[in-house]
Design a protein around this motif. Structure first.
Motif, PDB file in Angstrom:
ATOM      1  N   ALA A   1     106.536 -25.649  78.960  1.00  0.00           N
ATOM      2  CA  ALA A   1     105.337 -24.943  78.502  1.00  0.00           C
ATOM      3  C   ALA A   1     104.458 -25.873  77.667  1.00  0.00           C
ATOM      4  CB  ALA A   1     105.730 -23.706  77.685  1.00  0.00           C
ATOM      5  N   VAL A   2     105.089 -26.601  76.733  1.00  0.00           N
ATOM      6  CA  VAL A   2     104.316 -27.531  75.897  1.00  0.00           C
ATOM      7  C   VAL A   2     103.677 -28.626  76.763  1.00  0.00           C
ATOM      8  CG1 VAL A   2     104.461 -29.232  74.055  1.00  0.00           C
ATOM      9  CG2 VAL A   2     105.700 -27.089  73.839  1.00  0.00           C
ATOM     10  N   ILE A   3     104.428 -29.101  77.748  1.00  0.00           N
ATOM     11  CA  ILE A   3     103.896 -30.147  78.635  1.00  0.00           C
ATOM     12  C   ILE A   3     102.675 -29.632  79.401  1.00  0.00           C
ATOM     13  CG2 ILE A   3     104.399 -31.501  80.709  1.00  0.00           C
ATOM     14  CD1 ILE A   3     107.308 -31.749  79.574  1.00  0.00           C
ATOM     15  N   MET A   4     102.785 -28.372  79.894  1.00  0.00           N
ATOM     16  CA  MET A   4     101.652 -27.786  80.616  1.00  0.00           C
ATOM     17  C   MET A   4     100.392 -27.800  79.755  1.00  0.00           C
ATOM     18  SD  MET A   4     103.245 -24.557  82.648  1.00  0.00           S
ATOM     19  CE  MET A   4     101.821 -23.510  82.504  1.00  0.00           C
ATOM     20  N   VAL A   5     100.546 -27.369  78.497  1.00  0.00           N
ATOM     21  CA  VAL A   5      99.387 -27.302  77.602  1.00  0.00           C
ATOM     22  C   VAL A   5      98.849 -28.707  77.326  1.00  0.00           C
ATOM     23  CG1 VAL A   5      98.540 -26.545  75.371  1.00  0.00           C
ATOM     24  CG2 VAL A   5     100.280 -25.216  76.557  1.00  0.00           C
ATOM     25  N   SER A   6      99.760 -29.642  77.113  1.00  0.00           N
ATOM     26  CA  SER A   6      99.340 -31.007  76.817  1.00  0.00           C
ATOM     27  C   SER A   6      98.579 -31.606  78.002  1.00  0.00           C
ATOM     28  CB  SER A   6     100.575 -31.832  76.473  1.00  0.00           C
ATOM     29  OG  SER A   6     100.308 -33.177  76.636  1.00  0.00           O
ATOM     30  N   VAL A   7      99.050 -31.334  79.212  1.00  0.00           N
ATOM     31  CA  VAL A   7      98.371 -31.833  80.405  1.00  0.00           C
ATOM     32  C   VAL A   7      96.989 -31.180  80.515  1.00  0.00           C
ATOM     33  CG1 VAL A   7      98.414 -31.803  82.926  1.00  0.00           C
ATOM     34  CG2 VAL A   7     100.471 -32.411  81.658  1.00  0.00           C
ATOM     35  N   TRP A   8      96.978 -29.868  80.332  1.00  0.00           N
ATOM     36  CA  TRP A   8      95.700 -29.131  80.383  1.00  0.00           C
ATOM     37  C   TRP A   8      94.709 -29.713  79.388  1.00  0.00           C
ATOM     38  CZ3 TRP A   8      93.590 -26.145  76.370  1.00  0.00           C
ATOM     39  CH2 TRP A   8      92.504 -25.340  76.728  1.00  0.00           C
ATOM     40  N   GLN A   9      95.201 -30.013  78.184  1.00  0.00           N
ATOM     41  CA  GLN A   9      94.286 -30.532  77.174  1.00  0.00           C
ATOM     42  C   GLN A   9      93.864 -31.970  77.455  1.00  0.00           C
ATOM     43  OE1 GLN A   9      95.607 -31.091  73.117  1.00  0.00           O
ATOM     44  NE2 GLN A   9      93.493 -31.097  72.386  1.00  0.00           N
ATOM     45  N   GLY A  10      94.807 -32.767  77.984  1.00  0.00           N
ATOM     46  CA  GLY A  10      94.578 -34.212  78.028  1.00  0.00           C
ATOM     47  C   GLY A  10      93.871 -34.736  79.257  1.00  0.00           C
ATOM     48  N   ILE A  11      93.697 -33.916  80.298  1.00  0.00           N
ATOM     49  CA  ILE A  11      93.196 -34.420  81.576  1.00  0.00           C
ATOM     50  C   ILE A  11      91.803 -35.028  81.490  1.00  0.00           C
ATOM     51  CG2 ILE A  11      92.193 -33.455  83.690  1.00  0.00           C
ATOM     52  CD1 ILE A  11      94.899 -32.140  84.160  1.00  0.00           C
ATOM     53  N   GLY A  12      90.978 -34.514  80.590  1.00  0.00           N
ATOM     54  CA  GLY A  12      89.606 -35.016  80.495  1.00  0.00           C
ATOM     55  C   GLY A  12      89.538 -36.524  80.322  1.00  0.00           C
ATOM     56  N   TYR A  13      90.509 -37.077  79.613  1.00  0.00           N
ATOM     57  CA  TYR A  13      90.466 -38.508  79.309  1.00  0.00           C
ATOM     58  C   TYR A  13      90.637 -39.383  80.555  1.00  0.00           C
ATOM     59  CZ  TYR A  13      91.554 -42.909  76.989  1.00  0.00           C
ATOM     60  OH  TYR A  13      91.576 -44.215  76.593  1.00  0.00           O
ATOM     61  N   PRO A  14      91.768 -39.246  81.301  1.00  0.00           N
ATOM     62  CA  PRO A  14      91.854 -40.046  82.536  1.00  0.00           C
ATOM     63  C   PRO A  14      90.732 -39.732  83.508  1.00  0.00           C
ATOM     64  CG  PRO A  14      93.713 -38.525  82.358  1.00  0.00           C
ATOM     65  CD  PRO A  14      92.998 -38.500  81.049  1.00  0.00           C
ATOM     66  N   MET A  15      90.265 -38.482  83.513  1.00  0.00           N
ATOM     67  CA  MET A  15      89.172 -38.146  84.426  1.00  0.00           C
ATOM     68  C   MET A  15      87.933 -39.006  84.128  1.00  0.00           C
ATOM     69  SD  MET A  15      87.025 -34.645  84.876  1.00  0.00           S
ATOM     70  CE  MET A  15      85.977 -35.009  83.485  1.00  0.00           C
ATOM     71  N   ILE A  16      87.576 -39.111  82.852  1.00  0.00           N
ATOM     72  CA  ILE A  16      86.375 -39.888  82.488  1.00  0.00           C
ATOM     73  C   ILE A  16      86.565 -41.372  82.799  1.00  0.00           C
ATOM     74  CG2 ILE A  16      85.013 -40.686  80.514  1.00  0.00           C
ATOM     75  CD1 ILE A  16      84.270 -37.923  81.259  1.00  0.00           C
ATOM     76  N   ILE A  17      87.759 -41.890  82.475  1.00  0.00           N
ATOM     77  CA  ILE A  17      88.019 -43.310  82.727  1.00  0.00           C
ATOM     78  C   ILE A  17      87.931 -43.611  84.231  1.00  0.00           C
ATOM     79  CG2 ILE A  17      89.785 -45.118  82.600  1.00  0.00           C
ATOM     80  CD1 ILE A  17      88.847 -44.554  79.872  1.00  0.00           C
TER      81      ILE A  17
END
Lengths: 311, 271
Positions: free
Chosen positions: A177-193
């Protein structure tokens, strides 16, 4: 003849004195400009680093005088502290699951956003919004989403006829569950790069590939992905460093529980240093973390020859 | 064929957008509901029985935390911009003995992760009486902006020499050249660093969590995290507080999106 040389000599002496004075002034000006950051780095980084190295060799609660114990802290971690091993494993679990997901989904989103389409600015902003959002607010929302009986996630699952798990209170589901949230939150960064990478790709490759009749999938596999490998390397390194130090989501959503199921390495250091007053031990743990991060980063850097492609 | 492609692209992109925005929409919508209607089966994402009083209630609890967060973000942004631009200018445009070595050493320190010296830093602050004050939340950050300095140096390097020479001929001092001629040329870099620093300071949880114990010095994120224990059953209040903490971020992001993304892609910096 002699007088002329003398005269030249004195004028040169005057000149060198002038030059020296000017140079001294230049040096002083330069150092004045950088003095705030130099003072800061010495006082707030160098000095604490030295203290930290010494502290890791002591038994110290931060208040009474430290007692030198040599490498005892380090040997204790591996032989006498099951929580050290458990939180290390939890951190590895978190990292190994979240990195491929954030980079993988980030790539999909970057590819979608790179194609010219109306309203793309809205979609980019939507995918990016969680990344800039406060981790406490995010933790709150997902904490209630994951409530077993009346939470949103299990509510939606029950619409599909699925009986959802206990999530945050289950020792096997809390981490996913924590991993899901972390992925949901963090995706913007690799997307922009990756989006920045995609926009910098040279067009000629694609044109010649199209003439040769390469399909869209082939172009992705043989042109786009190889050209993006420097960006993937950058993301692997930065994502590893940041997910190995995850703290905020854990603190807000689970406080390391249930049991120690979601207790990660930094959370363990935090508790040792600030709750149990084991400053020496926590410093030693911090140095182990440093060594692991440095070693993995070095390894990633060394291995890049095998797969990173520079055009 | 192309229409089918476009349509399916829209469908996929919209599904992702829903997944990314739904929790934030739920947060806002829950903040507007009476407590009894926050959780429901099936879950609702749009406000029902809109109740604005939650904001009044939570706002009366947080003014001091809000002010502390604003103050710290302001100090960090202004301080880092000044320190990093001065150092960046010196490293890019001034000649002085030891410059390149100093620059390399600064860059090298950024390799050591903060966690390695966080605990001794805490002890040092304890000894000089800074624990439970707000100094640790801005002084060390303002005085160690290594990445921002790097970025500013890159930015100053791109400015043509002619501008600087014109200033020298007019007899401007080194500081005058930096402040009046060169600094205005680096606005995009300043903006990127400013936005980044604001977000980092505004969202910081760890710093205030370990350094501040007095309630009146605490920042919004930690105060909210502690609300969760105190007002555990008042979800609508918690969500109103969370929404208030997110609004400035969304505003800054919408306003300065270009600089933020530029900052990320130029340096890959991240908190």
């Amino acid at each position: 003849m002699a007088t002329i040389t003398m005269a030249r000599d004195t004028s040169e002496q005057v000149n060198t004195a002038d030059v020296r004075r000017a140079r001294r002034k230049q040096n002083l000006t330069g150092w004045l400009f950088i003095s705030p950051i130099v003072v800061g780095v010495v006082a707030f980084q160098f000095f604490p680093i030295l203290v930290s190295i010494v502290a890791s060799l002591t038994d110290w609660n931060g208040i009474s005088p430290p007692k030198f114990v040599g490498l005892k802290n380090f040997s204790e971690m591996f032989t006498d502290d099951p929580l050290f091993l458990q939180t290390f494993k939890n951190t590895v679990y978190f990292t190994l699951a979240s990195i491929p997901l954030t980079i993988g989904i980030g790539l999909v989103l970057a590819l979608l956003c790179a194609r010219p389409i109306r309203g793309v600015a809205f979609f980019r902003t939507a995918y990016f919004a969680p990344y800039v959002t406060n981790v406490v607010a995010i933790g709150f929302v997902w904490f209630w989403f994951f409530q077993p009986d009346n939470g949103v996630i299990n509510g939606l699952l029950s619409q599909l006829g699925i009986n959802g798990p206990q999530w945050l209170s289950s020792s096997s589901w809390a981490m996913p569950a924590v991993i899901m949230v972390s992925v949901w939150q963090g995706i913007g960064y690799p997307m922009i790069i990756l989006l920045a990478g995609l926009q910098g790709l040279p067009n000629e490759f694609y044109e010649s590939a199209k003439i040769d009749g390469a399909s869209a999938a082939q172009r992705l596999r043989f042109i786009t992905l190889p050209l993006l490998t420097p960006h993937f390397l950058f993301l692997l390194i930065t994502q590893f460093i940041s997910s190995f130090q995850v703290f905020g989501l854990i603190y807000v959503m689970t406080k390391g529980g249930p049991g120690h199921a979601t207790s990660v390495y930094i959370y363990n250091i935090y508790q040792n240093a600030f709750s149990y007053g084991k400053v020496g031990y926590a410093s030693a743990m911090a140095w182990i973390l440093f060594v692991v991060i440095a070693a993995v980063t070095f390894l990633q850097w060394k291995l890049q020859k095998r797969w990173v492609f520079y055009s | 064929m192309r229409i089918v492609g476009k349509t399916s692209q829209y469908v996929v992109m919209s599904l992702f957008a829903v997944a990314f925005l739904a929790p934030l929409v739920w947060m806002i919508s829950a903040s507007l509901r009476p407590e009894a209607k926050v959780l429901s089966s099936p879950p609702k994402f749009l406000p029902t029985d809109t109740q604005w009083s939650n904001y009044g209630d939570v706002f009366s609890l947080i003014p001091v935390f809000l002010w502390n967060s604003v103050k710290l973000a302001g100090l960090n942004v202004i301080g880092i911009l000044i320190v990093a631009s001065m150092a960046g200018y010196a490293f890019a445009r001034l000649r002085f003995a030891g410059r390149d070595i100093a620059f390399m050493v600064l860059l090298a320190t950024s390799i050591i992760p903060g966690i390695a010296y966080l605990i001794p830093q805490y002890i040092v602050f304890q000894h000089i009486g800074w624990v439970d004050t707000q100094y640790p939340l801005w002084v060390p950050k303002v005085l160690t902006p290594v990445f921002a300095t790097f970025l500013m140096r890159q930015s100053f390097l791109t400015i043509p020499n002619e501008l600087e020479d014109a200033g020298k001929i007019d007899g401007a001092s080194t500081f005058g050249i930096y402040w009046r001629i060169m600094l205005p040329q680096t606005k995009p870099a300043l903006a990127a660093i400013g936005v980044f620093t604001f977000l980092e300071s505004w969202n910081d949880l760890f710093g205030p969590l370990i350094y501040i114990t007095s309630e009146n010095l605490q920042t919004l994120p930690v105060a909210l995290a502690q609300f969760q224990g105190e007002y555990f059953t008042k979800i609508s209040l918690l969500m109103a507080g969370a929404t208030i903490s997110v609004v400035p971020v969304i505003a800054v992001f919408l306003f300065a999106q270009r600089y933020f993304i530029q900052g990320i892609t130029m340096t890959g910096m991240k908190g």
